[in-house]
Design a protein around this motif. Structure first.
Motif, PDB file in Angstrom:
ATOM      1  N   UNK A 271       0.855  -1.178   0.000  1.00 34.22           N
ATOM      2  CA  UNK A 271       0.000   0.000   0.000  1.00 34.22           C
ATOM      3  C   UNK A 271       0.892   1.229   0.000  1.00 34.22           C
ATOM      4  N   UNK A 272       0.625   2.146  -0.937  1.00 34.09           N
ATOM      5  CA  UNK A 272       1.382   3.392  -1.034  1.00 34.09           C
ATOM      6  C   UNK A 272       0.406   4.552  -0.871  1.00 34.09           C
ATOM      7  N   UNK A 273       0.839   5.579  -0.137  1.00 30.85           N
ATOM      8  CA  UNK A 273      -0.069   6.681   0.169  1.00 30.85           C
ATOM      9  C   UNK A 273       0.741   7.936   0.423  1.00 30.85           C
ATOM     10  N   UNK A 274       0.212   9.079   0.048  1.00 27.63           N
ATOM     11  CA  UNK A 274       0.836  10.354   0.346  1.00 27.63           C
ATOM     12  C   UNK A 274       0.394  10.875   1.694  1.00 27.63           C
ATOM     13  N   UNK A 275       1.328  11.416   2.466  1.00 31.14           N
ATOM     14  CA  UNK A 275       0.980  11.892   3.806  1.00 31.14           C
ATOM     15  C   UNK A 275       0.055  13.100   3.769  1.00 31.14           C
ATOM     16  N   UNK A 276       0.052  13.841   2.653  1.00 30.42           N
ATOM     17  CA  UNK A 276      -0.769  15.042   2.539  1.00 30.42           C
ATOM     18  C   UNK A 276      -2.056  14.795   1.754  1.00 30.42           C
ATOM     19  N   UNK A 277      -2.411  13.544   1.538  1.00 31.25           N
ATOM     20  CA  UNK A 277      -3.619  13.192   0.780  1.00 31.25           C
ATOM     21  C   UNK A 277      -4.859  13.685   1.527  1.00 31.25           C
ATOM     22  N   UNK A 278      -5.709  14.473   0.847  1.00 36.07           N
ATOM     23  CA  UNK A 278      -6.952  14.956   1.435  1.00 36.07           C
ATOM     24  C   UNK A 278      -8.181  14.290   0.828  1.00 36.07           C
ATOM     25  N   UNK A 279      -7.970  13.340  -0.098  1.00 35.45           N
ATOM     26  CA  UNK A 279      -9.091  12.643  -0.734  1.00 35.45           C
ATOM     27  C   UNK A 279      -9.339  11.312  -0.035  1.00 35.45           C
ATOM     28  N   UNK A 280      -8.301  10.523   0.149  1.00 36.03           N
ATOM     29  CA  UNK A 280      -8.381   9.332   0.985  1.00 36.03           C
ATOM     30  C   UNK A 280      -7.356   9.490   2.096  1.00 36.03           C
ATOM     31  N   UNK A 281      -7.613   8.862   3.215  1.00 37.92           N
ATOM     32  CA  UNK A 281      -6.855   9.127   4.433  1.00 37.92           C
ATOM     33  C   UNK A 281      -5.697   8.144   4.593  1.00 37.92           C
ATOM     34  N   UNK A 282      -4.442   8.630   4.657  1.00 32.96           N
ATOM     35  CA  UNK A 282      -3.317   7.706   4.886  1.00 32.96           C
ATOM     36  C   UNK A 282      -3.423   6.961   6.213  1.00 32.96           C
ATOM     37  N   UNK A 283      -4.126   7.543   7.182  1.00 27.92           N
ATOM     38  CA  UNK A 283      -4.305   6.842   8.455  1.00 27.92           C
ATOM     39  C   UNK A 283      -5.127   5.570   8.278  1.00 27.92           C
ATOM     40  N   UNK A 284      -6.026   5.566   7.303  1.00 29.26           N
ATOM     41  CA  UNK A 284      -6.821   4.369   7.038  1.00 29.26           C
ATOM     42  C   UNK A 284      -5.948   3.299   6.392  1.00 29.26           C
ATOM     43  N   UNK A 285      -5.019   3.705   5.515  1.00 31.45           N
ATOM     44  CA  UNK A 285      -4.062   2.738   4.962  1.00 31.45           C
ATOM     45  C   UNK A 285      -3.203   2.151   6.082  1.00 31.45           C
ATOM     46  N   UNK A 286      -2.833   2.983   7.045  1.00 34.10           N
ATOM     47  CA  UNK A 286      -2.082   2.472   8.194  1.00 34.10           C
ATOM     48  C   UNK A 286      -2.920   1.476   8.984  1.00 34.10           C
ATOM     49  N   UNK A 287      -4.220   1.763   9.135  1.00 37.32           N
ATOM     50  CA  UNK A 287      -5.111   0.837   9.836  1.00 37.32           C
ATOM     51  C   UNK A 287      -5.204  -0.495   9.094  1.00 37.32           C
ATOM     52  N   UNK A 288      -5.250  -0.445   7.755  1.00 39.63           N
ATOM     53  CA  UNK A 288      -5.238  -1.675   6.960  1.00 39.63           C
ATOM     54  C   UNK A 288      -3.971  -2.463   7.233  1.00 39.63           C
ATOM     55  N   UNK A 289      -2.826  -1.776   7.176  1.00 43.86           N
ATOM     56  CA  UNK A 289      -1.544  -2.452   7.413  1.00 43.86           C
ATOM     57  C   UNK A 289      -1.510  -3.080   8.802  1.00 43.86           C
TER      58      UNK A 289
END
Length: 346
Positions: A271-289
């Motif tokens: 899973x790759x995500x930008x820390x400044x993403x305002x469309x989908x939340x990187x914290x949710x990707x962290x929760x998935x991980x």
């Protein structure tokens, strides 16, 4: 000059192709990147819907590709504009990539951006992916190959739902999934406050196709480079209207389901995500991980990057993300791996 007029003039001045004016054709663009491609329509046997599909393969067609990558685009997007840049890159790197416009998106049939039943759309995609698998396996010199899922934003959520719906079906085994800024669930930070979801659900029963849900400009929030915003807006089949009630309610339902089943995810994933993403939340990707039961899982959070990691960032940032994706895919094609868990904060 008012901002609206300036943006209109910028859009009119944008190139006819997302890569610019040269080369002049898709075939030449593919060839310049070591790839070749084709497009067609697929009629899903269950729904009867016609999906517009594309394939991108290593140029020449001699040796078998390293793996098959089945790609899913995000909400309002399609597979014929900037999405092609990643598919072409992977094809030039030895992977055969396949994708379809979701129902109601791009050149596929259906009311624009209306997805009232995500499970039905997933069934259509699975039918297409299975048909590709069968065809590739029947081709001379193309034995059974590893198959990966690849999804951007809403497409990432769809990839995880595909995995969860096929865990008991051996013919749908997946070597892994690449999830780019996935919409695993609607973050509390951007989720409509109570009682708006309940109101939307009630109204959607009577007028599901109404495009009245307020939303921010996704291009403005997703694409960092101003010149690339112009290119993204020039997409001739991008849906730029307000989200439809039925689509929003269905996305809330599906992401709520997915958010409650993250611990059931067992597929190897990056899973790759930008820390400044305002469309989908990187914290949710962290929760998935954190929650996933997968023994092989990797997360990369890129400092300061926005939602459009593979097009909207400066070229050097795109190259970093591409390199990480390619390395992850290559490693899983080169060897049989044991458990692996890796979190990297850039």
């Amino acid at each position: 000059m008012p901002d609206g007029e300036r943006q209109h003039e910028d859009a009119q001045a944008a190139p006819l192709n997302f890569w610019g004016e040269h080369p002049a054709t898709e075939a030449e663009y593919y060839a310049a990147h070591g790839a070749e491609g084709e497009s067609s329509y697929f009629t899903a046997p269950g729904s009867g819907r016609r999906l517009f599909t594309r394939a991108w393969r290593p140029r020449g067609g001699g040796a078998a590709p390293r793996a098959l990558v089945f790609m899913v685009h995000g909400y309002g997007n399609d597979i014929s504009w900037t999405f092609q840049s990643t598919a072409t890159f992977l094809a030039g790197s030895g992977f055969a990539c396949y994708a379809a416009d979701l129902p109601g998106h791009g050149r596929s049939h259906g009311l624009r951006a209306f997805v009232p039943d995500l499970d039905s759309a997933i069934a259509d995609l699975l039918a297409f992916f299975r048909s590709v698998r069968r065809r590739v396996e029947e081709e001379k010199g193309h034995p059974s190959l590893p198959c990966f899922l690849f999804g951007e934003s809403m497409g990432g959520a769809i990839c995880l739902l595909i995995h969860l719906r096929t865990t008991t079906q051996p013919e749908d085994s997946w070597a892994g999934a690449v999830l780019v800024a996935p919409m695993c669930k609607i973050s509390d930070r951007i989720r409509p406050p109570w009682p708006l979801p309940q109101i939307l659900t009630f109204v959607a029963r009577f007028a599901p196709t109404l495009p009245i849900v307020p939303t921010a400009d996704l291009i403005e929030k997703s694409v960092k480079v101003p010149a690339k915003r112009v290119v993204a807006a020039r997409n001739p089949v991008r849906y730029s209207g307000r989200p439809r009630l039925g689509t929003v309610v269905e996305l809330l339902r599906a992401t709520d389901e997915l958010g409650g089943r993250l611990d059931e995810v067992t597929v190897p994933f990056l899973v790759v995500h930008g820390s400044a993403d305002e469309v989908t939340d990187p914290a949710v990707s962290q929760a998935l991980y954190d929650a996933a039961a997968s023994e092989d899982k990797t997360i990369r959070i890129y400092d300061g990057m926005l939602h459009s990691l593979l097009f909207g960032e400066p070229d050097e940032n795109i190259q970093r993300v591409r390199a990480d994706i390619l390395a992850w895919l290559n490693q899983r094609c080169n060897s049989t791996r044991g458990s692996s868990s890796l979190r990297i904060q850039d």
